[in-house]
Structure formats: structure tokens, C-alpha cells
Design a protein around this motif. Structure first.
Motif, PDB file in Angstrom:
ATOM      1  N   UNK A 102       0.867  -1.169   0.000  1.00 30.30           N
ATOM      2  CA  UNK A 102       0.000   0.000   0.000  1.00 30.30           C
ATOM      3  C   UNK A 102       0.909   1.225   0.000  1.00 30.30           C
ATOM      4  N   UNK A 103       0.786   2.031  -1.047  1.00 26.47           N
ATOM      5  CA  UNK A 103       1.677   3.178  -1.254  1.00 26.47           C
ATOM      6  C   UNK A 103       0.927   4.500  -1.138  1.00 26.47           C
ATOM      7  N   UNK A 104       1.593   5.503  -0.600  1.00 24.41           N
ATOM      8  CA  UNK A 104       1.178   6.892  -0.729  1.00 24.41           C
ATOM      9  C   UNK A 104       2.022   7.437  -1.870  1.00 24.41           C
ATOM     10  N   UNK A 105       1.370   7.826  -2.966  1.00 21.32           N
ATOM     11  CA  UNK A 105       2.106   8.287  -4.143  1.00 21.32           C
ATOM     12  C   UNK A 105       1.720   9.718  -4.500  1.00 21.32           C
ATOM     13  N   UNK A 106       2.680  10.453  -4.997  1.00 24.19           N
ATOM     14  CA  UNK A 106       2.452  11.801  -5.483  1.00 24.19           C
ATOM     15  C   UNK A 106       2.795  11.820  -6.969  1.00 24.19           C
ATOM     16  N   UNK A 107       1.771  11.829  -7.833  1.00 23.83           N
ATOM     17  CA  UNK A 107       2.059  11.779  -9.268  1.00 23.83           C
ATOM     18  C   UNK A 107       2.815  12.998  -9.777  1.00 23.83           C
ATOM     19  N   UNK A 108       2.668  14.146  -9.114  1.00 23.20           N
ATOM     20  CA  UNK A 108       3.330  15.369  -9.564  1.00 23.20           C
ATOM     21  C   UNK A 108       4.811  15.396  -9.182  1.00 23.20           C
ATOM     22  N   UNK A 109       5.170  14.653  -8.151  1.00 26.69           N
ATOM     23  CA  UNK A 109       6.569  14.519  -7.752  1.00 26.69           C
ATOM     24  C   UNK A 109       7.176  13.214  -8.271  1.00 26.69           C
ATOM     25  N   UNK A 110       6.367  12.388  -8.942  1.00 23.82           N
ATOM     26  CA  UNK A 110       6.795  11.099  -9.501  1.00 23.82           C
ATOM     27  C   UNK A 110       7.433  10.199  -8.447  1.00 23.82           C
ATOM     28  N   UNK A 111       6.812  10.164  -7.253  1.00 23.61           N
ATOM     29  CA  UNK A 111       7.376   9.382  -6.151  1.00 23.61           C
ATOM     30  C   UNK A 111       6.278   8.699  -5.345  1.00 23.61           C
ATOM     31  N   UNK A 112       6.545   7.462  -4.955  1.00 22.39           N
ATOM     32  CA  UNK A 112       5.708   6.727  -4.006  1.00 22.39           C
ATOM     33  C   UNK A 112       6.475   6.636  -2.693  1.00 22.39           C
ATOM     34  N   UNK A 113       5.759   6.840  -1.588  1.00 25.51           N
ATOM     35  CA  UNK A 113       6.387   6.908  -0.276  1.00 25.51           C
ATOM     36  C   UNK A 113       5.946   5.771   0.632  1.00 25.51           C
ATOM     37  N   UNK A 114       6.822   5.376   1.516  1.00 20.25           N
ATOM     38  CA  UNK A 114       6.544   4.505   2.655  1.00 20.25           C
ATOM     39  C   UNK A 114       5.557   3.373   2.367  1.00 20.25           C
ATOM     40  N   UNK A 115       5.914   2.425   1.538  1.00 20.17           N
ATOM     41  CA  UNK A 115       4.969   1.334   1.300  1.00 20.17           C
ATOM     42  C   UNK A 115       4.738   0.513   2.574  1.00 20.17           C
TER      43      UNK A 115
END
Length: 186
Positions: free
Chosen positions: A142-155
């Protein structure tokens, strides 16, 4: 809602009425046969083929989303903001995740996607988090992703009882049902 079923043999995406209803439409994808379908809003859906994601409505497919890094697409999903996401094997054989902001032609390759061995089936929960099934292994990420920063955080990792290929969230996007092919169950 409707059931969208890709037919690799004919290259059509068949649209059926809800509750195992009758065929409503059959849309031919001029960009090639599809193996998965992601449903967006406003009647738009996306056919996922070998190296493309076709942008379609019941009237037909009008364009495709692709990227030079894609060797083989696995699956796609649309987030609550209308962004189109896809998992795939890149040209080097590595597992990757890409997002097309608002379904536009230019894709952004995401950092922080850590699925191992296979790209996995993806979907979005009610909080807008990316849920990815570790295909052939017993994990869900389960990811928190930011499409505008092109990054997924802390899965976050959740273990399953056995290996899985696909899953689906309920209509409220609160409960995940996952196939368990090792034990023939859901």
C-alpha cells in the motif's frame, strides 16, 4: 457498474451490463489487443495492451498512452484525480510504475515502487492510496504516491495467506478481495 472484458483474440473490449447482464457494446482497439481494462470517469476507460494504454469510450478508442521505457505492460488503474497508472517491465526487465497525469500523452516514471519479482495488479483505495498485489507471492503493498513529484512513499506491506494474481476493491473501495490460486479461494 458495467463489466469491461478485453478479448485478446478479437482485439475488442466488450462492455456488459451489471449483474452479469447483456452485452452493451463491443469496442475495437486499433492500437492492438488488450489484456486488462481500467475504468475512469465520464465514460472513459483504458485498454491495456502489450506496450500501450488506449484511451477509449463506448464510441471507440481515440489515442494511446505509451512510453519508450515499456517492454511489457501488466495492469493499469485510474486514481480519484483521473491520473492513469500502469505497472510494467521496462526495457531492462526491471519492474516499474508509470503515471500519465490526467491521462495525457507524457508519462512520468515513478520512484519508490518496490514490488519484487513481478509488477502486480494495482488499484486505488478510498483514501487514494495505490494498492498493489505482489503477483505470485503473498504480499500486498500500500503506497502513498504523489504523481506530480513522480514518487511513491513509505509502502506498507500486508501478508496474504497464499499466492495471488488479482484482486478487486468493493464499490466503497474499503475492502479488498484477492484471488488465492494456491487454495482455489478468494
Amino acid at each position: 457498474g458495467n463489466l469491461y472484458s478485453p478479448n485478446v483474440k478479437t482485439g475488442n473490449i466488450n462492455i456488459y451490463a451489471s449483474n452479469c447482464g447483456s452485452l452493451r457494446a463491443s469496442v475495437s482497439d486499433p492500437y492492438g489487443p488488450d489484456r486488462d481494462v481500467a475504468v475512469g470517469s465520464g465514460g472513459t476507460f483504458y485498454g491495456v495492451g502489450g506496450t500501450h494504454v488506449s484511451v477509449c469510450t463506448s464510441s471507440g478508442c481515440s489515442s494511446e498512452l505509451t512510453d519508450a521505457s515499456i517492454r511489457q505492460l501488466e495492469t493499469a488503474a485510474v486514481d480519484p484525480g483521473g491520473n492513469v497508472w500502469a505497472t510494467y517491465y521496462n526495457r531492462s526487465g526491471a519492474i516499474s510504475l508509470i503515471v500519465w497525469i490526467s491521462g495525457s500523452a507524457h508519462g512520468e516514471i515513478m520512484n519508490g515502487y518496490v514490488n519484487q519479482n513481478t509488477p502486480g495488479d494495482i488499484m486505488f483505495d478510498k483514501r487514494g492510496r495505490l494498492v498493489s498485489i505482489q503477483t505470485r507471492f503473498s504480499h500486498i503493498y500500500i503506497y502513498d504516491c504523489d504523481p506530480y513529484e513522480a514518487t511513491c512513499f513509505k509502502p506498507k506491506t500486508r501478508n496474504l495467506h497464499a499466492a495471488s494474481l488479482f484482486g478487486a476493491l468493493n464499490a466503497a473501495n474499503t475492502a479488498l478481495q484477492v484471488t488465492d490460486y494456491a487454495n482455489d479461494s478468494v
